[in-house]
Design a protein around this motif. Structure first.
Motif, PDB file in Angstrom:
ATOM      1  N   GLY A 236       0.752  -1.275  -0.102  1.00  0.00           N
ATOM      2  CA  GLY A 236       0.123  -0.102  -0.043  1.00  0.00           C
ATOM      3  C   GLY A 236       0.742   1.276  -0.004  1.00  0.00           C
ATOM      4  N   LEU A 237       1.829   1.208   0.925  1.00  0.00           N
ATOM      5  CA  LEU A 237       2.837   2.584   0.846  1.00  0.00           C
ATOM      6  C   LEU A 237       3.599   2.765  -0.571  1.00  0.00           C
ATOM      7  CD1 LEU A 237       4.734   2.365   4.300  1.00  0.00           C
ATOM      8  CD2 LEU A 237       3.339   4.330   3.173  1.00  0.00           C
TER       9      LEU A 237
ATOM     10  N   ILE B 244       1.023   4.097  -3.237  1.00  0.00           N
ATOM     11  CA  ILE B 244       0.952   5.733  -2.919  1.00  0.00           C
ATOM     12  C   ILE B 244       2.160   6.238  -3.752  1.00  0.00           C
ATOM     13  CG2 ILE B 244       0.800   7.347  -1.221  1.00  0.00           C
ATOM     14  CD1 ILE B 244      -0.684   5.676   0.501  1.00  0.00           C
ATOM     15  N   GLY B 245       3.125   5.778  -3.344  1.00  0.00           N
ATOM     16  CA  GLY B 245       4.487   6.523  -3.975  1.00  0.00           C
ATOM     17  C   GLY B 245       4.295   6.286  -5.513  1.00  0.00           C
TER      18      GLY B 245
ATOM     19  N   ILE C 204       1.961   6.038  -7.511  1.00  0.00           N
ATOM     20  CA  ILE C 204       0.895   6.816  -7.981  1.00  0.00           C
ATOM     21  C   ILE C 204       1.023   8.300  -8.046  1.00  0.00           C
ATOM     22  CG2 ILE C 204      -1.606   7.888  -7.604  1.00  0.00           C
ATOM     23  CD1 ILE C 204      -2.143   5.131  -6.521  1.00  0.00           C
ATOM     24  N   ILE C 205       1.967   8.873  -7.213  1.00  0.00           N
ATOM     25  CA  ILE C 205       2.387  10.152  -7.038  1.00  0.00           C
ATOM     26  C   ILE C 205       3.405  10.545  -8.047  1.00  0.00           C
ATOM     27  CG2 ILE C 205       3.627  11.975  -5.501  1.00  0.00           C
ATOM     28  CD1 ILE C 205       2.474  10.523  -3.139  1.00  0.00           C
TER      29      ILE C 205
ATOM     30  N   GLY D 151       6.695  10.885  -2.409  1.00  0.00           N
ATOM     31  CA  GLY D 151       6.404   9.804  -3.164  1.00  0.00           C
ATOM     32  C   GLY D 151       7.660   8.828  -3.076  1.00  0.00           C
TER      33      GLY D 151
ATOM     34  N   ALA E 150       7.604   7.240   0.342  1.00  0.00           N
ATOM     35  CA  ALA E 150       6.702   6.110   0.249  1.00  0.00           C
ATOM     36  C   ALA E 150       6.992   4.847  -0.623  1.00  0.00           C
ATOM     37  CB  ALA E 150       5.262   6.581  -0.401  1.00  0.00           C
TER      38      ALA E 150
END
Length: 520
Positions: free
Chosen positions: A377-378, A381-382, A384-385, A399, A402
């Motif tokens: 999950g972490l 997020i990174g 996607i950023i 990002g 993450a």
């Protein structure tokens, strides 16, 4: 990234194979042997563990840290002018060629390294490899073109191939062998600890690779200031000084690396006896000590091995991408070369702390899936950023935090989780080779998807990173629900028909034995 482990939460048995030797079944499928009564002196065990932690772990931690500094410092050298000095067109993929010139021999020479280690003591093997790649690291500082750089890195790949994934196995000799398979640094550590003690120690060992990212950035920042000394550019001094440090440490390592437990001299006779006793008690019923045709087919067709390999492949890609391209990405965010080196340090330091914390709690609750998905999950997020090219610059920087933290949470959990569920003996050897060897191939992908002409947005690189991270999460989910369902089947006795098999076949089932329960 390479690292293979002993199971931590497989069924425990006595040294005999008779069903009557198994007592007091636990809810997680492990067992307490009658032999464990002799190990009631917990104070003696605590003193033994402290001594092992002081003698075995620190030296190997240092060696592993140095190995990752040497393989990743090319990323730091790049932003200090390596491409310009060697005549590499920054719009070409010359840097990518230098990266995968290391990975190909690293993967190809794992098996020859495994065979060689069977005949060599750890201190000779590990220090010899380290000395050799240290010379090659220094050589990169004197090279004059891409061909020379690629050659040095290819030789480094050969020498480093036996450092962590090297294997020493003697599964046919149950009485003499403490660990069914022992691989380089990782298996040397594992051969001293019981399975439920190993996750945390392995994560500490593995965290050296994370700390190396911060250490590499700090060293590069300092060494780049030597630009012009002896008429050498700063990036050359990064290779020369770090390679020299490796050579010096390699010589010292010969005298400091612990031997196999059977040969250790730093323990007193009573401590050594306790060590060997507690490791013998820790043996699992799920063994595969004879690699016949049926066992071989059973191993290669096991879905758990393949799911574990693809999960690790997805995680390893992210790790390889971060190590190889993070300094470049930081510089393209607007930082100077020196600022980019410094800004890489906290990224790895945060990942270092989180990986240790997760390992501690993962052992405390004897659970893997939830912590692996935390990392997924972490990292998601990174990615996607980075893929969205979020503004301001601080968001992109977050990002990277993450991604790095997420992947370095995932990797040690995935390795230990997979080894937890492969029993002992040949199946664990083959499963380890599949997961780590196959996962290492992800570096071939990461070194070729960050295309120079796509800088600074790198849509291909960030897109592939996101996709493979999803793959890791999917494989983890399949493993969790598949293993949970299988445990329930065994609790209901649906696999008890295997107890009617001939004794030699029953004792060679590995994790397919009805008494084995999988770690979730």
């Amino acid at each position: 990234m390479d690292i293979n482990m002993l199971p931590e939460k497989a069924p425990e048995t006595s040294s005999t194979n008779s069903p009557s030797s198994l007592e007091h079944g636990k809810a997680d499928g492990s067992y307490v042997s009658d032999d464990s009564i002799d190990l009631a002196d917990k104070a003696a065990e605590r003193r033994l563990l402290l001594k092992l932690d002081l003698y075995v772990l620190p030296v190997l931690f240092l060696l592993f840290l140095v190995s990752f500094v040497d393989r990743s410092n090319v990323a730091n050298a790049r932003i200090q002018g390596l491409e310009k000095s060697l005549g590499i067109n920054p719009k070409s993929n010359g840097y990518n060629v230098a990266l995968f010139s290391f990975t190909i021999p690293y993967v190809l020479f794992e098996v020859p390294a495994n065979i060689t280690l069977k005949k060599i003591k750890p201190q000779w093997w590990l220090s010899g490899l380290m000395f050799s790649w240290g010379i090659c690291t220094m050589g990169q500082g004197f090279t004059q073109n891409l061909g020379g750089l690629a050659t040095c890195r290819a030789l480094m790949g050969i020498f480093e191939s036996g450092f962590v994934p090297g294997m020493k196995s003697d599964p046919d000799n149950e009485g003499a062998s403490i660990a069914d398979c022992r691989q380089g640094c990782a298996y040397l550590i594992g051969s001293y600890y019981k399975r439920h003690e190993f996750q945390f120690r392995y994560s500490i060992f593995f965290s050296a690779a994370i700390l190396a990212g911060a250490f590499s950035g700090f060293l590069a920042y300092l060494l780049a200031k030597m630009d012009g000394v002896g008429s050498y550019e700063g990036w050359r001094w990064i290779f020369i000084i770090e390679g020299l440090i490796t050579v010096v440490i390699a010589v010292a390592a010969f005298f400091l690396v612990a031997p196999w437990p059977e040969e250790c001299k730093f323990l007193k006779p009573d401590e050594k006896a306790l060590l060997l006793k507690r490791l013998a008690v820790d043996r699992g019923r799920g063994t595969m000590n004879r690699l016949d045709k049926k066992a071989f087919v059973n191993t290669l067709s096991d879905w758990k091995i393949w799911a574990g390999m693809f999960a690790y492949f997805g995680a390893d890609h992210s790790a390889s991408a971060i190590v190889s391209f993070q300094p470049t990405i930081l510089k393209q965010l607007g930082y100077t070369s020196s600022q980019a080196q410094v800004h890489s340090i906290p990224v790895f330091m945060v990942a270092f702390v989180l990986s240790i914390v997760v390992a501690y709690f993962s052992d405390r609750v004897s659970h893997r899936f939830g912590f692996a998905m935390l990392g997924v999950g972490l990292a998601m997020i990174g990615w996607i950023i980075e893929l969205a090219q979020a503004n301001p610059v601080g968001a992109r920087y977050f990002g990277l935090f993450a991604i790095t933290s997420g992947v370095y949470i995932m990797m040690p959990v995935l390795v230990v989780w997979n080894m937890n569920n492969l029993g002992t003996g040949y199946k664990r050897v083959i499963g380890a080779a599949f997961q780590i060897g196959g996962g290492n191939c992800a570096a071939l992908v990461s070194s070729n998807v960050f295309i120079s002409t796509e800088a600074p947005k790198y849509p291909t690189g960030f897109g592939v990173g996101f996709t493979l991270n999803v793959l890791a999460g999917v494989c983890c989910t399949i493993l969790y629900f598949g293993l949970k369902a299988e445990n329930k089947r065994r609790d209901r006795g649906e696999r008890d028909d295997r107890l009617a098999l001939p004794p030699d076949e029953l004792d060679n089932l590995g994790d397919e034995h009805p008494s084995f329960r999988y770690t979730l």
